[in-house]
Design an enzyme around this catalytic site. Structure first.
Site, PDB file in Angstrom:
ATOM      1  N   ARG A 313       0.799  -1.229   0.000  1.00 42.90           N
ATOM      2  CA  ARG A 313       0.000   0.000   0.000  1.00 42.90           C
ATOM      3  C   ARG A 313       0.837   1.287   0.000  1.00 42.90           C
ATOM      4  O   ARG A 313       0.543   2.206  -0.759  1.00 42.90           O
ATOM      5  CB  ARG A 313      -1.000   0.003   1.171  1.00 42.90           C
ATOM      6  CG  ARG A 313      -2.009  -1.156   1.087  1.00 42.90           C
ATOM      7  CD  ARG A 313      -3.126  -1.025   2.105  1.00 42.90           C
ATOM      8  NE  ARG A 313      -3.928   0.149   1.858  1.00 42.90           N
ATOM      9  CZ  ARG A 313      -3.860   1.263   2.532  1.00 42.90           C
ATOM     10  NH1 ARG A 313      -3.058   1.367   3.576  1.00 42.90           N
ATOM     11  NH2 ARG A 313      -4.599   2.283   2.198  1.00 42.90           N
ATOM     12  N   CYS A 345      14.570  -5.067  -3.664  1.00 39.33           N
ATOM     13  CA  CYS A 345      15.437  -4.264  -4.534  1.00 39.33           C
ATOM     14  C   CYS A 345      14.626  -3.359  -5.438  1.00 39.33           C
ATOM     15  O   CYS A 345      14.550  -3.570  -6.654  1.00 39.33           O
ATOM     16  CB  CYS A 345      16.360  -5.187  -5.316  1.00 39.33           C
ATOM     17  SG  CYS A 345      17.433  -6.078  -4.187  1.00 39.33           S
ATOM     18  N   GLU A 346      13.991  -2.383  -4.841  1.00 35.92           N
ATOM     19  CA  GLU A 346      13.211  -1.357  -5.529  1.00 35.92           C
ATOM     20  C   GLU A 346      13.285  -0.099  -4.678  1.00 35.92           C
ATOM     21  O   GLU A 346      13.123  -0.182  -3.458  1.00 35.92           O
ATOM     22  CB  GLU A 346      11.719  -1.739  -5.618  1.00 35.92           C
ATOM     23  CG  GLU A 346      11.394  -2.936  -6.462  1.00 35.92           C
ATOM     24  CD  GLU A 346      11.480  -2.680  -7.957  1.00 35.92           C
ATOM     25  OE1 GLU A 346      11.404  -1.509  -8.385  1.00 35.92           O
ATOM     26  OE2 GLU A 346      11.631  -3.671  -8.684  1.00 35.92           O
TER      27      GLU A 346
END
Ligand SMILES: *Cc1c(COP(=O)(O)O)cnc(C)c1O
Length: 422
Positions: A313, A345-346
């Protein structure tokens, strides 16, 4: 109101210590309070006491079978948006006559399944869907009870990505085309026109958009009746907002009900509601463990073991989730300002930016509050992180209602073609 509070210095769900549960199941995990779930259905139903109303829980908010079963035992039905959700509702004991089927992209297979189950109502969202449903029903010798989902062209919802009732949204049939669609439906042998449906968005924190949409729909019912349609049901969807603890308050179900009594009660229709967030939102928390306190150039990162794949969210809707330590901090404890982030990994794997909290150390547990709706249900295994467990608490008892899959289960559906094996 919910049942998560500090007791003896440790955050509890009802009478169960989240620290003890974490020790047993590992972290991260979702934890739900059965008492909170039950309370919310009761409060919602109570708000409409005296009216003929079906409360159909929006399964996508929290589709766990145990959760649906609890709500069903309180007399709630189900609003489903796929064949999978329909099967879940049935498996959890929801009667077919308490199931409504929404969504813009129902397949013919899903329609056939829902007809075979004998569901209460299809909420039809387009002219081609109507034709497809008619064909499927005729081929099965059945008649599908329908309402058209009307797009009232009203802006509502806590974020653009959860607004569904504007003309530019993909949802519902255009306000101006409704009457011709009802006329067409009335002429089809496999279709039984019963009602009108509207759902304008989610996390709606004011009554005004509801009022605008419901007033338009009430006018439409009068027009449809004048044209000879027997409109006996009005589905008002879900969307009522809740408080996430960031200062924005939401209307109480009683205020929402007062509005509906004023607009809809004079219509003499059976009402249907599809609440999701309002029922499950603050009945759940996401418990996570601090991995590292990482100093950055100009900020401090608190890296926790939950990631955006577990609770998307904040990344998807810029949502606020309150974060509190599981061990109650001393009121005089030092505080720090963190970016609370996960291991994925973002760069969007951020739960909170510049959040002031008591200083936390590696190994300590924290809880993201109000994570019971659109939390576990939107989780993925991105980064090959197994779905996290869901735990249900009832008093001092607790049980795992979805366990963490093993690595073997995670890859069980994958095959390596012969030609790749050398
Ligand atoms: C998502 C959805 C709901 C539930 O919305 P909440 O904001 O969780 O109450 C109800 N009806 C439909 C058609 C939905 O898509």
């Amino acid at each position: 109101m919910h049942h998560f509070a500090y007791r003896g210095g440790v955050l509890h769900a009802e009478d169960a210590s989240l620290e003890a549960i974490a020790k047993a199941v590992g972290s991260p995990f979702y934890c739900y309070s059965e008492a909170t779930l039950r309370r919310h259905v009761r409060v919602f139903k109570q708000a409409f006491a005296g009216l003929d109303a079906l409360v159909a829980f929006s399964v996508k908010a929290n589709p766990n079978l145990a959760v649906i079963r609890i709500l069903a035992s309180e007399g709630a039905g189900a609003d489903v948006v796929s064949g999978g959700e329909l099967k879940r509702a049935r498996a959890a004991g929801v009667g077919p006559d308490m199931i409504v089927f929404s969504g813009v992209g129902k397949t013919r297979e899903e329609m056939a399944l829902a007809l075979a189950e004998g569901i209460y109502q299809f909420n039809v969202e387009s002219a081609p869907e109507l034709e497809a449903l008619n064909e499927v029903a005729v081929s099965k010798g059945a008649r599908a009870a329908i309402a058209f989902r009307i797009n009232p062209d009203v802006r509502a919802g806590g974020h653009d990505k959860i607004s569904t009732g504007k003309a530019a949204d993909k949802f519902g049939v255009a306000w101006g085309r409704a009457r011709e669609l009802y006329a067409r439906a009335a002429a089809l042998p496999g279709i039984d026109v019963r009602g009108v449906d509207v759902h304008i968005g989610s996390q709606i924190s004011e009554l005004a958009p509801f009022e605008a949409a419901f007033t338009r729909v009430a006018d439409l019912i009068a027009a449809l009746r004048a044209e000879g349609h027997a409109i006996e049901r009005l589905d008002l969807g879900g969307g009522l907002g809740i408080s996430y603890g960031d200062g924005a308050e939401a209307p109480h179900p009683d205020e929402y009900a007062a509005l509906i009594r004023r607009i809809a009660a004079p219509l003499g229709v059976r009402l249907i509601f599809e609440p999701g967030r309002m029922i499950a939102g603050n009945a759940g928390v996401l418990v996570t463990r601090v991995l590292y306190d990482k100093p950055g150039e100009d900020r401090r990162f608190l890296i926790v073991d939950a990631g955006m794949n577990d609770l998307i969210r904040p990344a998807l809707y810029d949502s606020f989730h309150k974060f509190i330590p599981v061990v109650e901090p001393d009121p005089a404890a030092p505080e720090a300002v963190y970016d609370i982030v996960g291991p994925v990994c973002e760069s969007s794997d951020v739960f909170a930016k510049a959040r002031r909290t008591p200083v936390m150390r590696a190994g300590e547990l924290g809880a993201f509050m109000t994570a019971g709706a659109y939390g576990a249900s939107q989780a993925s295994q991105y980064n090959s992180r197994p779905l996290i467990p869901e735990v249900l608490v009832n008093g001092a008892r607790w049980a795992i209602i979805r366990r963490r899959p093993t690595f073997e289960e995670m890859v069980a559906g994958e095959e390596t073609p012969d030609w790749l094996v050398v």
